[in-house]
Design a protein around this motif. Structure first.
Motif, PDB file in Angstrom:
ATOM      1  N   SER A 297       0.957  -1.200   0.104  1.00  0.00           N
ATOM      2  CA  SER A 297      -0.133   0.005   0.091  1.00  0.00           C
ATOM      3  C   SER A 297       0.982   1.266  -0.160  1.00  0.00           C
ATOM      4  CB  SER A 297      -1.000   0.120   1.133  1.00  0.00           C
ATOM      5  OG  SER A 297      -1.798   1.065   1.286  1.00  0.00           O
ATOM      6  N   HIS A 298       0.744   1.948  -1.056  1.00  0.00           N
ATOM      7  CA  HIS A 298       1.482   3.291  -1.244  1.00  0.00           C
ATOM      8  C   HIS A 298       0.615   4.411  -1.154  1.00  0.00           C
ATOM      9  CE1 HIS A 298       5.332   1.347  -3.551  1.00  0.00           C
ATOM     10  NE2 HIS A 298       5.148   0.800  -2.274  1.00  0.00           N
ATOM     11  N   SER A 299       1.233   5.465  -0.805  1.00  0.00           N
ATOM     12  CA  SER A 299       0.179   6.879  -0.717  1.00  0.00           C
ATOM     13  C   SER A 299      -0.236   7.402  -2.073  1.00  0.00           C
ATOM     14  CB  SER A 299       0.890   7.954   0.018  1.00  0.00           C
ATOM     15  OG  SER A 299       2.263   8.156  -0.558  1.00  0.00           O
ATOM     16  N   VAL A 300       0.646   7.254  -3.102  1.00  0.00           N
ATOM     17  CA  VAL A 300       0.152   7.447  -4.398  1.00  0.00           C
ATOM     18  C   VAL A 300      -1.011   6.761  -4.906  1.00  0.00           C
ATOM     19  CG1 VAL A 300       2.531   8.499  -5.413  1.00  0.00           C
ATOM     20  CG2 VAL A 300       1.676   6.117  -5.594  1.00  0.00           C
ATOM     21  N   GLN A 301      -1.033   5.404  -4.461  1.00  0.00           N
ATOM     22  CA  GLN A 301      -2.571   4.592  -4.737  1.00  0.00           C
ATOM     23  C   GLN A 301      -3.549   5.149  -3.825  1.00  0.00           C
ATOM     24  OE1 GLN A 301       0.524   2.716  -4.657  1.00  0.00           O
ATOM     25  NE2 GLN A 301       0.855   3.081  -6.804  1.00  0.00           N
ATOM     26  N   ILE A 302      -3.278   5.337  -2.495  1.00  0.00           N
ATOM     27  CA  ILE A 302      -4.418   5.790  -1.551  1.00  0.00           C
ATOM     28  C   ILE A 302      -4.904   6.891  -1.781  1.00  0.00           C
ATOM     29  CG2 ILE A 302      -4.472   6.116   1.047  1.00  0.00           C
ATOM     30  CD1 ILE A 302      -2.391   4.361   1.518  1.00  0.00           C
ATOM     31  N   LEU A 303      -4.349   8.013  -2.180  1.00  0.00           N
ATOM     32  CA  LEU A 303      -4.643   9.296  -2.436  1.00  0.00           C
ATOM     33  C   LEU A 303      -5.808   9.098  -3.742  1.00  0.00           C
ATOM     34  CD1 LEU A 303      -1.525  11.388  -1.996  1.00  0.00           C
ATOM     35  CD2 LEU A 303      -3.626  11.511  -0.744  1.00  0.00           C
ATOM     36  N   ALA A 304      -5.634   8.279  -4.566  1.00  0.00           N
ATOM     37  CA  ALA A 304      -6.748   8.088  -5.528  1.00  0.00           C
ATOM     38  C   ALA A 304      -7.860   7.980  -4.856  1.00  0.00           C
ATOM     39  CB  ALA A 304      -6.311   6.915  -6.481  1.00  0.00           C
ATOM     40  N   GLY A 305      -7.978   7.487  -3.645  1.00  0.00           N
ATOM     41  CA  GLY A 305      -9.378   7.410  -3.010  1.00  0.00           C
ATOM     42  C   GLY A 305     -10.346   8.691  -2.766  1.00  0.00           C
ATOM     43  N   VAL A 306      -9.393  10.002  -3.150  1.00  0.00           N
ATOM     44  CA  VAL A 306     -10.369  10.947  -2.890  1.00  0.00           C
ATOM     45  C   VAL A 306     -11.507  11.208  -3.776  1.00  0.00           C
ATOM     46  CG1 VAL A 306      -8.897  12.479  -4.805  1.00  0.00           C
ATOM     47  CG2 VAL A 306      -9.812  13.558  -2.744  1.00  0.00           C
ATOM     48  N   GLY A 307     -11.468  10.386  -5.106  1.00  0.00           N
ATOM     49  CA  GLY A 307     -12.607  10.440  -5.794  1.00  0.00           C
ATOM     50  C   GLY A 307     -13.912   9.938  -4.915  1.00  0.00           C
ATOM     51  N   ALA A 308     -13.667   8.955  -4.082  1.00  0.00           N
ATOM     52  CA  ALA A 308     -14.667   8.203  -2.920  1.00  0.00           C
ATOM     53  C   ALA A 308     -15.084   9.344  -2.036  1.00  0.00           C
ATOM     54  CB  ALA A 308     -14.397   6.940  -2.562  1.00  0.00           C
ATOM     55  N   ALA A 309     -14.073  10.014  -1.561  1.00  0.00           N
ATOM     56  CA  ALA A 309     -14.472  11.104  -0.384  1.00  0.00           C
ATOM     57  C   ALA A 309     -15.062  12.208  -1.124  1.00  0.00           C
ATOM     58  CB  ALA A 309     -12.875  11.519   0.128  1.00  0.00           C
ATOM     59  N   LEU A 310     -14.862  12.765  -2.388  1.00  0.00           N
ATOM     60  CA  LEU A 310     -15.529  13.751  -2.918  1.00  0.00           C
ATOM     61  C   LEU A 310     -17.162  13.309  -3.109  1.00  0.00           C
ATOM     62  CD1 LEU A 310     -13.159  14.848  -5.607  1.00  0.00           C
ATOM     63  CD2 LEU A 310     -14.223  16.357  -3.994  1.00  0.00           C
ATOM     64  N   MET A 311     -17.273  12.007  -3.569  1.00  0.00           N
ATOM     65  CA  MET A 311     -18.601  11.272  -4.010  1.00  0.00           C
ATOM     66  C   MET A 311     -19.283  11.209  -2.592  1.00  0.00           C
ATOM     67  SD  MET A 311     -20.026  10.077  -6.586  1.00  0.00           S
ATOM     68  CE  MET A 311     -21.619  10.550  -6.194  1.00  0.00           C
ATOM     69  N   VAL A 312     -18.725  10.863  -1.333  1.00  0.00           N
ATOM     70  CA  VAL A 312     -19.475  10.901  -0.274  1.00  0.00           C
ATOM     71  C   VAL A 312     -19.968  12.233   0.405  1.00  0.00           C
ATOM     72  CG1 VAL A 312     -19.106  10.175   2.093  1.00  0.00           C
ATOM     73  CG2 VAL A 312     -18.587   8.558   0.520  1.00  0.00           C
ATOM     74  N   ALA A 313     -19.094  13.081   0.195  1.00  0.00           N
ATOM     75  CA  ALA A 313     -19.156  14.395   0.534  1.00  0.00           C
ATOM     76  C   ALA A 313     -20.310  14.983  -0.220  1.00  0.00           C
ATOM     77  CB  ALA A 313     -17.943  15.409   0.385  1.00  0.00           C
ATOM     78  N   SER A 314     -20.616  14.624  -1.260  1.00  0.00           N
ATOM     79  CA  SER A 314     -21.823  15.169  -2.072  1.00  0.00           C
ATOM     80  C   SER A 314     -23.140  14.488  -1.794  1.00  0.00           C
ATOM     81  CB  SER A 314     -21.646  15.284  -3.601  1.00  0.00           C
ATOM     82  OG  SER A 314     -21.670  13.621  -4.187  1.00  0.00           O
ATOM     83  N   LEU A 315     -23.146  13.135  -1.299  1.00  0.00           N
ATOM     84  CA  LEU A 315     -24.445  12.639  -1.200  1.00  0.00           C
ATOM     85  C   LEU A 315     -25.215  13.116   0.065  1.00  0.00           C
ATOM     86  CD1 LEU A 315     -23.061   9.071  -1.605  1.00  0.00           C
ATOM     87  CD2 LEU A 315     -24.456  10.464  -3.298  1.00  0.00           C
ATOM     88  N   ARG A 316     -26.560  13.632  -0.055  1.00  0.00           N
ATOM     89  CA  ARG A 316     -27.251  13.966   0.976  1.00  0.00           C
ATOM     90  C   ARG A 316     -27.708  12.936   1.922  1.00  0.00           C
ATOM     91  NH1 ARG A 316     -25.511  18.929   0.558  1.00  0.00           N
ATOM     92  NH2 ARG A 316     -26.092  19.700  -1.797  1.00  0.00           N
ATOM     93  N   ALA A 317     -27.674  11.700   1.489  1.00  0.00           N
ATOM     94  CA  ALA A 317     -28.107  10.421   2.523  1.00  0.00           C
ATOM     95  C   ALA A 317     -27.079  10.739   3.644  1.00  0.00           C
ATOM     96  CB  ALA A 317     -28.143   9.272   1.671  1.00  0.00           C
ATOM     97  N   VAL A 318     -25.843  11.032   3.276  1.00  0.00           N
ATOM     98  CA  VAL A 318     -24.780  10.884   4.239  1.00  0.00           C
ATOM     99  C   VAL A 318     -24.979  12.030   5.264  1.00  0.00           C
ATOM    100  CG1 VAL A 318     -22.320  10.658   4.935  1.00  0.00           C
ATOM    101  CG2 VAL A 318     -23.413   9.702   2.893  1.00  0.00           C
ATOM    102  N   PRO A 319     -25.119  11.835   6.829  1.00  0.00           N
ATOM    103  CA  PRO A 319     -25.126  12.845   7.664  1.00  0.00           C
ATOM    104  C   PRO A 319     -24.226  14.030   7.543  1.00  0.00           C
ATOM    105  CG  PRO A 319     -25.301  10.945   8.667  1.00  0.00           C
ATOM    106  CD  PRO A 319     -24.909  10.515   7.321  1.00  0.00           C
ATOM    107  N   ARG A 320     -24.706  15.291   7.618  1.00  0.00           N
ATOM    108  CA  ARG A 320     -23.722  16.585   7.206  1.00  0.00           C
ATOM    109  C   ARG A 320     -22.691  16.661   8.087  1.00  0.00           C
ATOM    110  NH1 ARG A 320     -27.700  21.436   7.067  1.00  0.00           N
ATOM    111  NH2 ARG A 320     -28.714  19.985   5.949  1.00  0.00           N
ATOM    112  N   ALA A 321     -22.888  15.978   9.210  1.00  0.00           N
ATOM    113  CA  ALA A 321     -21.461  16.312  10.214  1.00  0.00           C
ATOM    114  C   ALA A 321     -20.297  15.313   9.847  1.00  0.00           C
ATOM    115  CB  ALA A 321     -22.118  15.927  11.700  1.00  0.00           C
ATOM    116  N   LEU A 322     -20.768  14.191   9.149  1.00  0.00           N
ATOM    117  CA  LEU A 322     -19.730  13.406   8.722  1.00  0.00           C
ATOM    118  C   LEU A 322     -19.328  13.456   7.327  1.00  0.00           C
ATOM    119  CD1 LEU A 322     -20.997   9.766  10.339  1.00  0.00           C
ATOM    120  CD2 LEU A 322     -19.002  11.161  10.825  1.00  0.00           C
TER     121      LEU A 322
END
Length: 484
Positions: A297-322
């Motif tokens: 597990s290298h950081s260069v690959q882990i940081l590609a997970g930012v796409g999932a983080a952006l996606m989760v941040a945009s979903l209204r079903a996810v509590p806004r505090a999280l």
């Protein structure tokens, strides 16, 4: 982005636009394949890397070699690249990586409906910064996964399956998405299987049957063992080795944890997809969750997970505090070997953009949102500064005086790298480096928490996407899917 890189190279002593990194290894692997030799062995890979100036410094030794542990279908890409002159090929490869950053930005902007400037600031730094410096193909994989997620949302499952299979350029990163679609997206299965079979045929045509067997039976195990003591490994295997666990046992534990993380990531993605009605998370979430821990597990690959983080941040079903917390943790390049001045400038840009997006989930009033964003940015800056004040004992990375290993030219190139990383100066525990890994691990785990905390329905005044059963599409999506 190219203009920023040019300015950077005029200011800082270590330029981005240099080829003495993994690009040289990729180019040489392509040359070796064209010569009908084995790209996984020490020779002639080492001779090419030495000729191309990969180890030109006073700290290097003549016995060094950087392995290229990619499957045969990726070697086909490197072979085509090696047909170009070395300098031209390097510029062309940088253009491909920049194009990957651009495509990922466009796809994630459409997926999240966030402002494109903020998405570019985040993706450009997190997916572009490290990978342009190391020449790793992560931006291409990130672009393929983002486009596959966009296709999954529109119901274009065949296109999604093809792109996820092509993202296996980095198998350890894309495999969780492959598994998720194979199990829970019936209409993507044929595309996944056919594309994977085509890649298998390409691998055999490029290297031959024996070399493909060697890749799975010798190269992958050798590369996994070579990375056990690598300082910038985020794997469970590396952590266990630091704690005194024998390498073989640590590798087995890491491999088991990778399988468990895939299962956890797929489970979380299926649940979030069903609750939110957005099938895109089925592609993006499993790779992000399974990227931390494991055996490699290298950081260069882990940081590609930012796409999932952006996606989760945009979903209204996810509590806004999280919702914004994983994105905030992903937005900082917490550790690295480059000068801290470069690191903090780049990180400030992505962290501020992430804090602004996260603050948007907490308040729509502009002044309050700006205040929350600045407060979040200051917290990140304080955490970054605190980590960089921890005591550190950077190793003497010179290996020029180390004795040459008793490893023959026909042995696996990864064995040379294993010998290098097991030298005494590379096996010391560094508190700062290990602590700097925690935020990304926490970010991936928070994605799981967001998935299981999500609830159907939305807050008052917020717009939600229609909830559609997994694997099905509305009439409108079917039309757009057919067009895609």
């Amino acid at each position: 982005m190219l203009a920023v890189i040019v300015v950077h190279d005029r200011i800082f002593p270590r330029p981005f636009l240099h080829a003495a990194n993994d690009f040289t290894t990729f180019y040489c692997a392509g040359e070796v394949v064209r010569e009908r030799a084995d790209p996984y062995r020490v020779e002639p890979l080492r001779a090419c890397e030495q000729r191309r100036g990969e180890f030109g410094g006073a700290i290097n030794a003549s016995w060094e070699v950087v392995p290229s542990p990619f499957p045969g279908y990726v070697m086909a890409l490197f072979t085509v690249m090696s047909l170009l002159p070395y300098g031209t090929a390097h510029l062309a490869w940088l253009a491909v990586l920049l194009f990957g950053v651009g495509v990922a930005t466009v796809a994630l902007t459409r997926l999240t409906r966030f402002p494109s400037w903020a998405v570019l600031a985040i993706v450009g730094v997190l997916v572009g910064f490290w990978n342009l410096d190391t020449s790793e193909p992560t931006p291409v994989v990130a672009a393929l996964l983002a486009c596959a997620a966009l296709c999954a949302r529109s119901g274009a499952w065949r296109a999604a399956g093809v792109q996820v299979a092509l993202a296996m350029i980095m198998p350890q990163l894309a495999l969780p998405a492959f598994v998720a679609l194979l199990l829970f997206a019936p209409r993507a299965r044929a595309a996944l299987v056919v594309t994977a079979a085509a890649l298998g045929v390409l691998s055999v045509a490029t290297l031959g049957f024996a070399e493909n067997v060697e890749y799975f039976t010798r190269t992958l195990p050798a590369q996994t063992r070579a990375e056990v003591w690598f300082t910038y490994q985020y794997s469970l295997t590396h952590l266990l080795a630091l704690c005194g666990v024998p390498a073989s046992a640590a590798i087995r534990a890491g491999q088991a944890s990778y399988l468990l993380l895939i299962a956890l990531g797929v489970w979380a993605a299926v649940r979030l997809s069903r609750v939110s009605g957005d099938r895109a998370v089925l592609v993006l979430l499993p790779p992000a969750v399974a990227s931390v821990g494991g055996a490699y597990s290298h950081s260069v690959q882990i940081l590609a997970g930012v796409g999932a983080a952006l996606m989760v941040a945009s979903l209204r079903a996810v509590p806004r505090a999280l919702a914004g917390l994983p994105l905030v943790l992903y937005s900082v390049i917490w550790t690295g070997v480059i000068p801290w001045r470069s690191l903090i400038v780049a990180t400030s840009v992505s962290a501020l953009a992430a804090a602004w997006l996260a603050a948007g989930r907490l308040s729509r009033e502009p002044v309050r949102r700006l205040a929350v964003a600045l407060a979040g940015w200051l917290v990140l800056a304080a955490a970054f500064a605190a980590l960089h004040t921890l005591p550190t004992q950077p190793p003497d990375i010179s290996v020029a005086g180390a004795p040459a290993p008793a490893i023959g030219p026909l042995d696996q190139a990864s064995r040379i790298f294993e010998y290098r990383t097991e030298l005494p100066q590379f096996r010391a525990f560094d508190l700062r480096v290990e602590m700097e890994k925690l935020p990304l691990v926490a970010g991936a785990l928070l994605l799981v928490l967001c998935a299981f905390a999500a609830r159907a329905g939305t807050a008052a005044g917020e717009v939600s996407r229609d909830q559609v059963p997994l694997g099905e599409a509305t009439a409108g999506e079917a039309v757009s899917g057919a067009g895609a």
